[in-house]
Write a protein that holds these residues in place. Structure first.
Motif, PDB file in Angstrom:
ATOM      1  N   LEU A   1       0.812  -1.207   0.000  1.00 23.53           N
ATOM      2  CA  LEU A   1       0.000   0.000   0.000  1.00 23.53           C
ATOM      3  C   LEU A   1       0.852   1.265   0.000  1.00 23.53           C
ATOM      4  O   LEU A   1       0.386   2.330  -0.385  1.00 23.53           O
ATOM      5  CB  LEU A   1      -0.905   0.027   1.244  1.00 23.53           C
ATOM      6  N   ARG A   2       2.062   1.154   0.465  1.00 23.66           N
ATOM      7  CA  ARG A   2       2.913   2.333   0.693  1.00 23.66           C
ATOM      8  C   ARG A   2       3.785   2.609  -0.525  1.00 23.66           C
ATOM      9  O   ARG A   2       4.566   1.759  -0.945  1.00 23.66           O
ATOM     10  CB  ARG A   2       3.804   2.104   1.915  1.00 23.66           C
ATOM     11  N   GLN A   3       3.657   3.819  -1.050  1.00 22.60           N
ATOM     12  CA  GLN A   3       4.431   4.172  -2.230  1.00 22.60           C
ATOM     13  C   GLN A   3       5.923   4.251  -1.932  1.00 22.60           C
ATOM     14  O   GLN A   3       6.743   4.114  -2.842  1.00 22.60           O
ATOM     15  CB  GLN A   3       3.950   5.522  -2.790  1.00 22.60           C
ATOM     16  N   THR A   4       6.283   4.483  -0.678  1.00 19.26           N
ATOM     17  CA  THR A   4       7.699   4.625  -0.332  1.00 19.26           C
ATOM     18  C   THR A   4       8.410   3.281  -0.245  1.00 19.26           C
ATOM     19  O   THR A   4       9.625   3.246  -0.081  1.00 19.26           O
ATOM     20  CB  THR A   4       7.845   5.356   1.009  1.00 19.26           C
ATOM     21  N   LEU A   5       7.646   2.188  -0.335  1.00 13.76           N
ATOM     22  CA  LEU A   5       8.230   0.850  -0.265  1.00 13.76           C
ATOM     23  C   LEU A   5       8.062   0.141  -1.604  1.00 13.76           C
ATOM     24  O   LEU A   5       6.972   0.139  -2.182  1.00 13.76           O
ATOM     25  CB  LEU A   5       7.560   0.012   0.829  1.00 13.76           C
TER      26      LEU A   5
ATOM     27  N   ARG B   1      11.781  11.787   7.807  1.00 19.09           N
ATOM     28  CA  ARG B   1      10.530  12.357   7.306  1.00 19.09           C
ATOM     29  C   ARG B   1       9.341  11.430   7.524  1.00 19.09           C
ATOM     30  O   ARG B   1       8.239  11.894   7.846  1.00 19.09           O
ATOM     31  CB  ARG B   1      10.693  12.659   5.814  1.00 19.09           C
ATOM     32  N   LEU B   2       9.528  10.137   7.374  1.00 19.10           N
ATOM     33  CA  LEU B   2       8.411   9.196   7.362  1.00 19.10           C
ATOM     34  C   LEU B   2       8.092   8.596   8.724  1.00 19.10           C
ATOM     35  O   LEU B   2       6.927   8.306   9.018  1.00 19.10           O
ATOM     36  CB  LEU B   2       8.706   8.052   6.378  1.00 19.10           C
ATOM     37  N   LEU B   3       9.115   8.381   9.553  1.00 12.84           N
ATOM     38  CA  LEU B   3       8.892   7.620  10.780  1.00 12.84           C
ATOM     39  C   LEU B   3       8.007   8.340  11.799  1.00 12.84           C
ATOM     40  O   LEU B   3       7.092   7.715  12.358  1.00 12.84           O
ATOM     41  CB  LEU B   3      10.237   7.233  11.397  1.00 12.84           C
ATOM     42  N   PRO B   4       8.209   9.643  12.089  1.00 13.80           N
ATOM     43  CA  PRO B   4       7.335  10.281  13.088  1.00 13.80           C
ATOM     44  C   PRO B   4       5.843  10.201  12.744  1.00 13.80           C
ATOM     45  O   PRO B   4       5.042   9.783  13.591  1.00 13.80           O
ATOM     46  CB  PRO B   4       7.853  11.720  13.138  1.00 13.80           C
TER      47      PRO B   4
ATOM     48  N   TYR C   1       3.735  -1.261   9.111  1.00 14.68           N
ATOM     49  CA  TYR C   1       4.470  -0.278   8.307  1.00 14.68           C
ATOM     50  C   TYR C   1       5.505   0.459   9.156  1.00 14.68           C
ATOM     51  O   TYR C   1       6.670   0.603   8.756  1.00 14.68           O
ATOM     52  CB  TYR C   1       3.483   0.716   7.694  1.00 14.68           C
ATOM     53  N   ALA C   2       5.102   0.931  10.341  1.00 17.26           N
ATOM     54  CA  ALA C   2       6.037   1.659  11.207  1.00 17.26           C
ATOM     55  C   ALA C   2       7.197   0.759  11.626  1.00 17.26           C
ATOM     56  O   ALA C   2       8.356   1.197  11.667  1.00 17.26           O
ATOM     57  CB  ALA C   2       5.304   2.202  12.428  1.00 17.26           C
ATOM     58  N   ALA C   3       6.898  -0.511  11.949  1.00 22.79           N
ATOM     59  CA  ALA C   3       7.961  -1.433  12.339  1.00 22.79           C
ATOM     60  C   ALA C   3       8.910  -1.682  11.181  1.00 22.79           C
ATOM     61  O   ALA C   3      10.132  -1.795  11.378  1.00 22.79           O
ATOM     62  CB  ALA C   3       7.355  -2.754  12.811  1.00 22.79           C
ATOM     63  N   THR C   4       8.391  -1.763   9.970  1.00 21.83           N
ATOM     64  CA  THR C   4       9.244  -1.972   8.800  1.00 21.83           C
ATOM     65  C   THR C   4      10.190  -0.793   8.601  1.00 21.83           C
ATOM     66  O   THR C   4      11.384  -0.980   8.324  1.00 21.83           O
ATOM     67  CB  THR C   4       8.369  -2.169   7.545  1.00 21.83           C
ATOM     68  N   LEU C   5       9.680   0.418   8.761  1.00 25.98           N
ATOM     69  CA  LEU C   5      10.553   1.597   8.647  1.00 25.98           C
ATOM     70  C   LEU C   5      11.623   1.587   9.733  1.00 25.98           C
ATOM     71  O   LEU C   5      12.802   1.863   9.480  1.00 25.98           O
ATOM     72  CB  LEU C   5       9.720   2.875   8.747  1.00 25.98           C
TER      73      LEU C   5
ATOM     74  N   THR D   1      12.198   6.642  16.516  1.00 21.69           N
ATOM     75  CA  THR D   1      11.734   7.990  16.198  1.00 21.69           C
ATOM     76  C   THR D   1      12.493   9.030  17.012  1.00 21.69           C
ATOM     77  O   THR D   1      12.874  10.085  16.495  1.00 21.69           O
ATOM     78  CB  THR D   1      10.225   8.112  16.468  1.00 21.69           C
ATOM     79  N   ALA D   2      12.724   8.736  18.297  1.00 22.79           N
ATOM     80  CA  ALA D   2      13.480   9.667  19.145  1.00 22.79           C
ATOM     81  C   ALA D   2      14.886   9.901  18.610  1.00 22.79           C
ATOM     82  O   ALA D   2      15.439  11.001  18.746  1.00 22.79           O
ATOM     83  CB  ALA D   2      13.550   9.127  20.575  1.00 22.79           C
ATOM     84  N   LEU D   3      15.467   8.880  17.998  1.00 19.40           N
ATOM     85  CA  LEU D   3      16.806   9.018  17.426  1.00 19.40           C
ATOM     86  C   LEU D   3      16.778   9.738  16.085  1.00 19.40           C
ATOM     87  O   LEU D   3      17.818  10.245  15.639  1.00 19.40           O
ATOM     88  CB  LEU D   3      17.438   7.636  17.248  1.00 19.40           C
ATOM     89  N   ALA D   4      15.599   9.799  15.450  1.00 18.70           N
ATOM     90  CA  ALA D   4      15.496  10.428  14.132  1.00 18.70           C
ATOM     91  C   ALA D   4      15.135  11.906  14.207  1.00 18.70           C
ATOM     92  O   ALA D   4      15.543  12.690  13.347  1.00 18.70           O
ATOM     93  CB  ALA D   4      14.458   9.686  13.282  1.00 18.70           C
TER      94      ALA D   4
END
Length: 519
Positions: A114-118, A226-229, A206-210, A265-268
């Motif tokens: 579903l995700r265009q970024t993947l 850009r994507l993870l938060p 999706y979040a876990a995959t990122l 996310t905290a590291l990003a």
């Protein structure tokens, strides 16, 4: 003669309609915004599997959403919006235990597609385990998963098992997982999801995959920032109150995944935004701990505390004004992890806990001046060398030996003991046999800086001008490499150290007495 069906097509067929012998899979529409201009959808008989009720329904909905517009005599060209390019290539392996129609594997594939970024690619074979509860067997599969990723030129592999109870998914990257890092999706980490995926579970996948993807270049690192938060925010409701319909194992897995994603996310994000995400991670890890079963193996508890300790250590590094508080908490959980992780079956994880505990104790000593912490740190770091030998893992061995040298330098200064300082100097020389200026210039310069400091302290407590000359050379070489590679902070430290040594050398030369020549 009919052509044999490509097994990869199992991943791209429409999902089996209800009543056809497989459970229903409900997936939301593609999440990213769609282009405004779309070609007219094909008739239902042209859709693969169009005879199914789901295909006809999709055809009808598509016609409703994209009604036919009367064509102009001279239509104006309409530019097609450019879709967001794929940043990560993800492989979804067939699920072990799936039905012959591959419906469960299709569901995972389509949820990520579903995700265009993947860019999602199917692997039509599962990774089989005789005993999925045996951590040694799971770790042994790493070689196979890495080969697949290299062959397919992909970033991440999603694989696992499916049963009537749901999914047990695992993530594998092209590099060996660094068990010392926070939010590491190592071979023992599992994402357990129910059989029928709703929108919250798809968001979590999706979040876990990122978060599990290890960025290989700046474009991918920028994409994670850009994507993870925004990908993490929808997980809040699911993590705060996991559905009671889920098993305790599934609830714990969802909380651990949420904690990992929040840590990543905290590291990003910028440091000013990091503390909020670290706090969410802490709460999720602690909530997962409450869902540990009495009969769960001790190593499960050890892994959980390792994850929590790594997150707290990273928090101490990013949130400087609260470093002491978070380091003290991190040390507490590193100790629990080291006690519960078995060296025999989880050697990498055990060694990681020993190493990170030693480093955390060293940093805590720098804030408190407690020499007992340094003695414990040395014991932990030396224990880790039982797993990471110079012959089998020279890079990791050098990293640990460099930490040992740093601890010995501080310990020798506290005791004002030349013998301890000499051990620090000897450790640095051993590390420099592995770290070279050509292969690892910044690591080489870092060890030189430690060597220079130990030589400087040896001069102070043991005497001898030769130590200062060697220290000056070490600082000079370290500064040159740091400056050449744009490492401003370490370059400034090396320059200050060099200045102190040069000033002391000049003062000593000025005080030197020239013996008269009586010949």
């Amino acid at each position: 003669m009919s052509t044999p069906e490509d097994p990869r097509t199992k991943f791209t067929k429409p999902l089996t309609r209800p009543g056809a012998g497989a459970p229903t899979r409900n997936l939301p529409a593609r999440i990213e915004p769609q282009p405004q201009a779309q070609p007219e959808p094909p008739a239902s008989e042209d859709i693969p599997g169009g005879s199914g009720g789901l295909a006809r329904l999709l055809d009808a909905v598509a016609k409703m959403l994209h009604p036919k517009v009367p064509a102009k005599e001279n239509p104006d060209p309409v530019p097609t919006p450019r879709a967001e390019p794929a940043v990560f290539t993800i492989i979804v392996a067939a699920m072990n235990g799936d039905n012959p129609d591959g419906a469960a594997s299709q569901q995972i594939y389509k949820a990520l597609d579903l995700r265009q970024t993947l860019k999602v690619k199917p692997l039509p074979r599962p990774f089989l385990l005789e005993n999925a509860q045996d951590p040694a067997q799971v770790s042994a599969l790493l070689i196979n998963t890495r080969h697949v990723l290299v062959d397919e030129n992909a970033d991440l592999l999603v694989w696992g098992d499916v049963s009537k109870d749901g999914y047990v998914l695992r993530f594998a990257g092209s590099n060996l997982p660094d068990e010392e890092k926070p939010a590491v999706f190592g071979p023992q980490f599992r994402l357990e999801l129910p059989l029928n995926l709703g929108e919250p579970q798809i968001h979590m996948l999706y979040a876990a995959t990122l978060a599990a993807a290890d960025p290989a270049n700046e474009m991918q690192r920028a994409a994670i920032r850009r994507l993870l938060p925004p990908a993490t925010q929808p997980l809040e409701a699911l993590a705060v109150k996991p559905p009671v319909s889920l098993s305790m194992g599934q609830q714990r897995s969802i909380l651990l995944t949420h904690a990992h994603v929040c840590t990543a996310t905290a590291l990003a994000v910028p440091p000013s935004q990091a503390d909020e995400w670290f706090e969410k991670a802490l709460n999720a890890y602690l909530a997962a701990e409450k869902r540990q079963g009495r009969n769960d193996p001790a190593w499960e508890n050890g892994l959980l505390h390792k994850y929590l300790a790594a997150s707290l250590t990273a928090r101490a590094e990013r949130i400087k004004d609260k470093a002491l508080t978070y380091l003290q908490l991190a040390v507490k959980h590193w100790r629990i992890a080291a006690e519960n992780l078995p060296r025999a079956t989880l050697p990498q994880e055990w060694a990681a806990a020993q190493t990170r505990l030693g480093v955390a104790l060293h940093r805590l000593d720098l804030l408190t001046g407690d020499s007992d912490l340094l003695r414990e740190a040395l014991g932990c770091l030396q224990a880790a060398l039982q797993v990471h030998s110079r012959a089998e893992a020279p890079t990791r061995w050098a990293d640990i030996m460099n930490s040992i040298a740093q601890v010995l330098e501080v310990y020798g200064e506290q005791l004002k003991n030349p013998e301890v300082l000499q051990r620090a100097i000897d450790a640095c020389h051993l590390v420099l046999e592995v770290r070279t200026r050509d292969r690892t210039p910044l690591a080489w310069a870092s060890t030189l800086n430690t060597l220079g400091s130990a030589l400087f302290l040896m001069d102070r407590h043991g005497g001898g001008v030769a130590h200062l000359d060697e220290a000056a050379k070490a600082f000079e070489d370290a500064h040159a490499v740091f400056k050449a590679h744009g490492s401003k902070g370490p370059a400034q430290v090396a320059a200050r150290n060099l200045g102190h040594v040069q000033k002391l050398l000049e003062e000593r030369k000025g005080r030197a007495v020239i013996d008269p020549d009586w010949r």
